[in-house]
Design an enzyme around this catalytic site. Sequence first.
Site, PDB file in Angstrom:
ATOM      1  N   LYS A  47      -3.461 -12.920  -8.031  1.00  0.00           N
ATOM      2  CA  LYS A  47      -3.577 -12.234  -6.735  1.00  0.00           C
ATOM      3  C   LYS A  47      -3.787 -10.767  -7.047  1.00  0.00           C
ATOM      4  O   LYS A  47      -2.902 -10.100  -7.574  1.00  0.00           O
ATOM      5  CB  LYS A  47      -2.291 -12.445  -5.938  1.00  0.00           C
ATOM      6  N   GLU A  52       6.887  -5.954 -14.388  1.00  0.00           N
ATOM      7  CA  GLU A  52       6.581  -4.633 -14.972  1.00  0.00           C
ATOM      8  C   GLU A  52       6.539  -3.679 -13.788  1.00  0.00           C
ATOM      9  O   GLU A  52       5.632  -3.743 -12.970  1.00  0.00           O
ATOM     10  CB  GLU A  52       5.259  -4.723 -15.730  1.00  0.00           C
ATOM     11  N   CYS A  93       2.667   3.833 -14.179  1.00  0.00           N
ATOM     12  CA  CYS A  93       4.088   3.514 -14.146  1.00  0.00           C
ATOM     13  C   CYS A  93       4.835   4.284 -15.230  1.00  0.00           C
ATOM     14  O   CYS A  93       6.013   4.569 -15.086  1.00  0.00           O
ATOM     15  CB  CYS A  93       4.288   2.020 -14.309  1.00  0.00           C
ATOM     16  N   GLU A 101       9.978   7.673  -8.041  1.00  0.00           N
ATOM     17  CA  GLU A 101       8.619   7.599  -8.576  1.00  0.00           C
ATOM     18  C   GLU A 101       7.645   8.129  -7.527  1.00  0.00           C
ATOM     19  O   GLU A 101       7.553   7.584  -6.428  1.00  0.00           O
ATOM     20  CB  GLU A 101       8.288   6.140  -8.922  1.00  0.00           C
TER      21      GLU A 101
HETATM   22  P1  NAI Z   1       3.238  -2.892  -4.339  1.00  0.00           P
HETATM   23  O1  NAI Z   1       4.316  -3.209  -5.289  1.00  0.00           O
HETATM   24  O2  NAI Z   1       3.475  -3.105  -2.887  1.00  0.00           O
HETATM   25  O3  NAI Z   1       1.895  -3.688  -4.733  1.00  0.00           O
HETATM   26  C1  NAI Z   1       1.625  -4.265  -5.993  1.00  0.00           C
HETATM   27  C2  NAI Z   1       1.105  -5.680  -5.795  1.00  0.00           C
HETATM   28  O4  NAI Z   1       2.118  -6.453  -5.159  1.00  0.00           O
HETATM   29  C3  NAI Z   1      -0.137  -5.789  -4.902  1.00  0.00           C
HETATM   30  O5  NAI Z   1      -0.971  -6.818  -5.385  1.00  0.00           O
HETATM   31  C4  NAI Z   1       0.467  -6.207  -3.567  1.00  0.00           C
HETATM   32  O6  NAI Z   1      -0.446  -6.918  -2.760  1.00  0.00           O
HETATM   33  C5  NAI Z   1       1.605  -7.101  -4.012  1.00  0.00           C
HETATM   34  N1  NAI Z   1       2.680  -7.256  -3.042  1.00  0.00           N
HETATM   35  C6  NAI Z   1       3.118  -6.373  -2.114  1.00  0.00           C
HETATM   36  N2  NAI Z   1       4.116  -6.890  -1.385  1.00  0.00           N
HETATM   37  C7  NAI Z   1       4.327  -8.143  -1.849  1.00  0.00           C
HETATM   38  C8  NAI Z   1       5.234  -9.185  -1.511  1.00  0.00           C
HETATM   39  N3  NAI Z   1       6.117  -9.038  -0.526  1.00  0.00           N
HETATM   40  N4  NAI Z   1       5.195 -10.337  -2.211  1.00  0.00           N
HETATM   41  C9  NAI Z   1       4.312 -10.490  -3.218  1.00  0.00           C
HETATM   42  N5  NAI Z   1       3.417  -9.555  -3.568  1.00  0.00           N
HETATM   43  C10 NAI Z   1       3.427  -8.389  -2.901  1.00  0.00           C
HETATM   44  O7  NAI Z   1       2.832  -1.377  -4.584  1.00  0.00           O
HETATM   45  P2  NAI Z   1       2.062  -0.398  -3.585  1.00  0.00           P
HETATM   46  O8  NAI Z   1       2.541  -0.597  -2.179  1.00  0.00           O
HETATM   47  O9  NAI Z   1       0.627  -0.549  -3.813  1.00  0.00           O
HETATM   48  O10 NAI Z   1       2.522   1.008  -4.135  1.00  0.00           O
HETATM   49  C11 NAI Z   1       3.783   1.533  -3.755  1.00  0.00           C
HETATM   50  C12 NAI Z   1       4.442   2.204  -4.927  1.00  0.00           C
HETATM   51  O11 NAI Z   1       4.710   1.253  -5.933  1.00  0.00           O
HETATM   52  C13 NAI Z   1       3.623   3.265  -5.616  1.00  0.00           C
HETATM   53  O12 NAI Z   1       3.700   4.488  -4.970  1.00  0.00           O
HETATM   54  C14 NAI Z   1       4.254   3.280  -6.971  1.00  0.00           C
HETATM   55  O13 NAI Z   1       5.403   4.060  -6.946  1.00  0.00           O
HETATM   56  C15 NAI Z   1       4.640   1.847  -7.215  1.00  0.00           C
HETATM   57  N6  NAI Z   1       3.638   1.130  -8.033  1.00  0.00           N
HETATM   58  C16 NAI Z   1       3.918   0.891  -9.351  1.00  0.00           C
HETATM   59  C17 NAI Z   1       2.971   0.290 -10.150  1.00  0.00           C
HETATM   60  C18 NAI Z   1       3.223   0.024 -11.586  1.00  0.00           C
HETATM   61  O14 NAI Z   1       2.287  -0.013 -12.364  1.00  0.00           O
HETATM   62  N7  NAI Z   1       4.433  -0.216 -12.002  1.00  0.00           N
HETATM   63  C19 NAI Z   1       1.647  -0.069  -9.652  1.00  0.00           C
HETATM   64  C20 NAI Z   1       1.477   0.155  -8.241  1.00  0.00           C
HETATM   65  C21 NAI Z   1       2.450   0.757  -7.491  1.00  0.00           C
END
Ligand code: NAI
Length: 494
Positions: free
Chosen positions: A190, A265, A299, A396
């Site tokens: 996904k 991660e 990250c 973050e």
């Molecule tokens: P997110 O964690 O919401 O999104 C990452 C992935 O998870 C996307 O594919 C999204 O569709 C999916 N996702 C979201 N809600 C979900 C759920 N309830 N169940 C299953 N999958 C779900 O991150 P977002 O909203 O894009 O960014 C928010 C913050 O997260 C950023 O500001 C940053 O701080 C952090 N982040 C950290 C990352 C990393 O590499 N560790 C990458 C992206 C965001």
Amino acid sequence: MSDLSQKTIDFINKPKQLLINGKWEFAVSGKTFPVVNPATGDVIAHAAEGDKADIDKAVTAARSALENPQWAAMTPSDRGKLIWRIGDLIEKYADELAELEALDNGKPFLVARAADVALSADMFHYMSGWATKLHGMTIPISKSGGSYLSYTRQEPVGVVGQIIPWNFPLLMAAWKLAPALTTGCAIVLKVAEETPLSALRLGEIMQEAGLPDGVVNIVTGFGETAGAALAAHPQVDKIAFTGSTEVGKLIVQAAAGNLKKVSLELGGKSPNIILKDADLDVAIAGAANAIFFNHGQCCNAGSRLYVAHEIFDKVTEGVAGIAKNIKLGSGLEAETEMGPLVSNTQLNRVCGYLESGFAQGAKAVCGGVKRDVDGYFVEPTVLINTTQEMKVVQEEIFGPVVAAMPFKEVDETLIRQANDSVYGLAAGVWTRDINKAHTLANHLKAGSVWINCYHVFDAALPFGGYKQSGWGREMGAAVLENYLETKAVTVKIG
Ligand code: NAI
Ligand code: MG
């Protein structure tokens, strides 16, 4: 470079579908969602909005692929060659993939080409070699009254759900898919709703490499629907997630239904420590790169900068000097060094953190504002007058914003401050003193410690987090554990 190649234009203009059981299909609901170029805010394509119904189909396809002899009985050598070919094809289509990343994520084309795409190819090449090296052991046992042969087998964990973010769209797909393929799993990927394009192109590339139908299924759609359905699915044996710590916790809850295996991660707030004896030119450039690479959307970004008080002004002014000269623009312009943030949501989030920092007394040596243009640009920012309790030091930000703080001695206080975070993903140390370097490396609670360098990634090196930065490791031999079950077989002889 602002003109896209004809191949990329053709790809953009094709309908964007889901890859399920080797076929490209629209979502069951027929719904789509817009794909936006973050440098302009323009809609460039519409992706299929997969949801639970599509996840169900994809999981069924993966389940049957897992048992299909075309995949299940493929020799390790043939599996390795297939994975190697995917790496070769990524190299062959590198320009096209880098264009898609620049367009969809906003990062500079040249950075995408040199980092994201090159590391993605490396990941498949590196992992291909493991396909022939996944073996168990024979283990002498101590049971009396007979003779036994005991051995272990390493078997694929089964159907794997993988959920990835938007900061490195292709590379996150590669980090996830390559080891799962090496271990013989079948996968439902996904991808992030912000950046679906390069993973769809990777789907075509994997088909061209000869991957059997259903072994990798790709669903574009939203987290709350498609992602949540995948994490909760009773027919999924393992879920691998990269994204926010907040959603990581939801994944753990969703996985509890069938106790699927989970690897995570997650976020970070990594300390980057500059000692007074460091080579300052190198350390200043390194500190700027640690936070500004990928617009701070890493990250592992070095977002808490601890500097020896004697050199604090010199370092913060040096990093600010670099920041002021960074050329912001569209990732498709050749001279661009930093693109926009990925979305308006991220822009608002980063600006919200800046406001909170200023309200709590932080000062910007440079930046601190967004650009008054259509795209989602924020100026690279160095904050001083920051203290450990501030939100900009604890949370973050995921943008080009570093919080700098002076320290007096390399001692327990410094180590405590550096470790004062719910996260534990990475850390940087800049010094010429070999004793201090290794002492700090031993005491920092982080999955990666970089000394006199930062952001050094390699397919052979494990990467992952302590504390709330995650469970398990990506890359290296360590990632294989995420995708394998160990079976102990015992035979009574005679
Ligand atoms: P997110 O964690 O919401 O999104 C990452 C992935 O998870 C996307 O594919 C999204 O569709 C999916 N996702 C979201 N809600 C979900 C759920 N309830 N169940 C299953 N999958 C779900 O991150 P977002 O909203 O894009 O960014 C928010 C913050 O997260 C950023 O500001 C940053 O701080 C952090 N982040 C950290 C990352 C990393 O590499 N560790 C990458 C992206 C965001
Ligand atoms: Mg989210």
